[in-house]
Design a protein around this motif. Structure first.
Motif, mmCIF file in Angstrom:
data_model
loop_
_atom_site.group_PDB
_atom_site.id
_atom_site.type_symbol
_atom_site.label_atom_id
_atom_site.label_comp_id
_atom_site.label_asym_id
_atom_site.label_seq_id
_atom_site.Cartn_x
_atom_site.Cartn_y
_atom_site.Cartn_z
ATOM 1 N N GLY A 1 1.048 -1.125 0.086
ATOM 2 C CA GLY A 1 0.042 -0.051 -0.084
ATOM 3 C C GLY A 1 0.690 1.232 0.030
ATOM 4 O O GLY A 1 0.160 2.294 -0.118
ATOM 5 N N LYS A 2 2.026 1.153 -0.024
ATOM 6 C CA LYS A 2 3.040 2.364 0.165
ATOM 7 C C LYS A 2 3.177 2.655 -1.436
ATOM 8 O O LYS A 2 3.340 1.737 -2.450
ATOM 9 N N THR A 3 3.935 3.820 -1.646
ATOM 10 C CA THR A 3 4.262 4.317 -2.818
ATOM 11 C C THR A 3 5.944 4.394 -2.765
ATOM 12 O O THR A 3 6.358 5.290 -2.101
ATOM 13 N N VAL B 1 16.080 -1.639 -12.025
ATOM 14 C CA VAL B 1 15.164 -2.711 -12.318
ATOM 15 C C VAL B 1 14.950 -3.622 -10.961
ATOM 16 O O VAL B 1 13.845 -4.099 -10.683
ATOM 17 N N ALA B 2 16.231 -4.118 -10.404
ATOM 18 C CA ALA B 2 15.993 -5.081 -9.520
ATOM 19 C C ALA B 2 15.334 -4.530 -8.198
ATOM 20 O O ALA B 2 14.627 -5.176 -7.474
ATOM 21 N N ALA C 1 11.840 -5.637 -6.703
ATOM 22 C CA ALA C 1 11.739 -6.061 -5.245
ATOM 23 C C ALA C 1 10.765 -5.332 -4.455
ATOM 24 O O ALA C 1 9.963 -5.662 -3.756
ATOM 25 N N LEU C 2 10.547 -3.926 -4.789
ATOM 26 C CA LEU C 2 9.577 -3.111 -4.009
ATOM 27 C C LEU C 2 8.189 -3.745 -4.230
ATOM 28 O O LEU C 2 7.207 -3.389 -3.621
ATOM 29 N N LYS D 1 2.584 -3.458 -13.352
ATOM 30 C CA LYS D 1 1.006 -3.504 -13.347
ATOM 31 C C LYS D 1 0.636 -5.084 -13.570
ATOM 32 O O LYS D 1 -0.787 -5.600 -13.098
ATOM 33 N N ALA D 2 1.402 -5.991 -14.259
ATOM 34 C CA ALA D 2 1.019 -7.324 -14.200
ATOM 35 C C ALA D 2 0.981 -8.194 -12.890
ATOM 36 O O ALA D 2 0.376 -9.080 -12.715
ATOM 37 N N MET D 3 1.905 -7.489 -11.819
ATOM 38 C CA MET D 3 1.944 -8.260 -10.692
ATOM 39 C C MET D 3 0.938 -7.780 -9.673
ATOM 40 O O MET D 3 0.972 -8.159 -8.549
ATOM 41 N N GLY D 4 0.044 -6.816 -10.184
ATOM 42 C CA GLY D 4 -1.108 -6.223 -9.521
ATOM 43 C C GLY D 4 -0.765 -5.072 -8.854
ATOM 44 O O GLY D 4 -1.680 -4.660 -7.881
ATOM 45 N N ASN D 5 0.184 -4.380 -9.150
ATOM 46 C CA ASN D 5 0.473 -3.026 -8.436
ATOM 47 C C ASN D 5 0.172 -2.013 -9.191
ATOM 48 O O ASN D 5 0.175 -2.065 -10.721
ATOM 49 N N ASN D 6 0.414 -0.745 -8.880
ATOM 50 C CA ASN D 6 0.015 0.521 -9.864
ATOM 51 C C ASN D 6 1.536 0.995 -10.125
ATOM 52 O O ASN D 6 2.110 1.094 -9.203
#
Length: 84
Positions: free
Chosen positions: A5-7, A19-20, A24-25, A51-56
């Motif tokens: 939930g953090k950005t 990239v790594a 990881a984040l 985004k494919a991982m479900g994150n924005n």
């Protein structure tokens, strides 16, 4: 530390280390602001992976040697992080 939930703002996110760190984040649940200087294609690919991982995620270009571009990076990052 709970990161879900953090950005995170990752500078140089298109380099090997960037990239790594970004991935990881994202795996830890962070939404990601992916800074890049020149490689828009790689930044866009990274955003798609996150985004494919479900994150924005968003890619933002900035030259970090210019104060006005750093300010713009943070302004755009704040807009990204503001709930709609």
């Amino acid at each position: 530390m709970e990161l879900k939930g953090k950005t995170a703002l990752i500078t140089g996110s298109t380099g090997r280390l960037g990239v790594a760190i970004t991935k990881a984040l994202a795996c830890a649940g962070c939404d990601c602001i992916c800074h890049y200087y020149r490689n828009k294609l790689k930044a866009d690919e990274l955003v798609a992976q996150i985004k494919a991982m479900g994150n924005n995620a968003v890619a933002i270009q900035a030259d970090l040697t210019k104060a006005e571009e750093i300010e713009l990076l943070f302004e755009m990052g704040e807009e990204f992080n503001t709930p709609q």
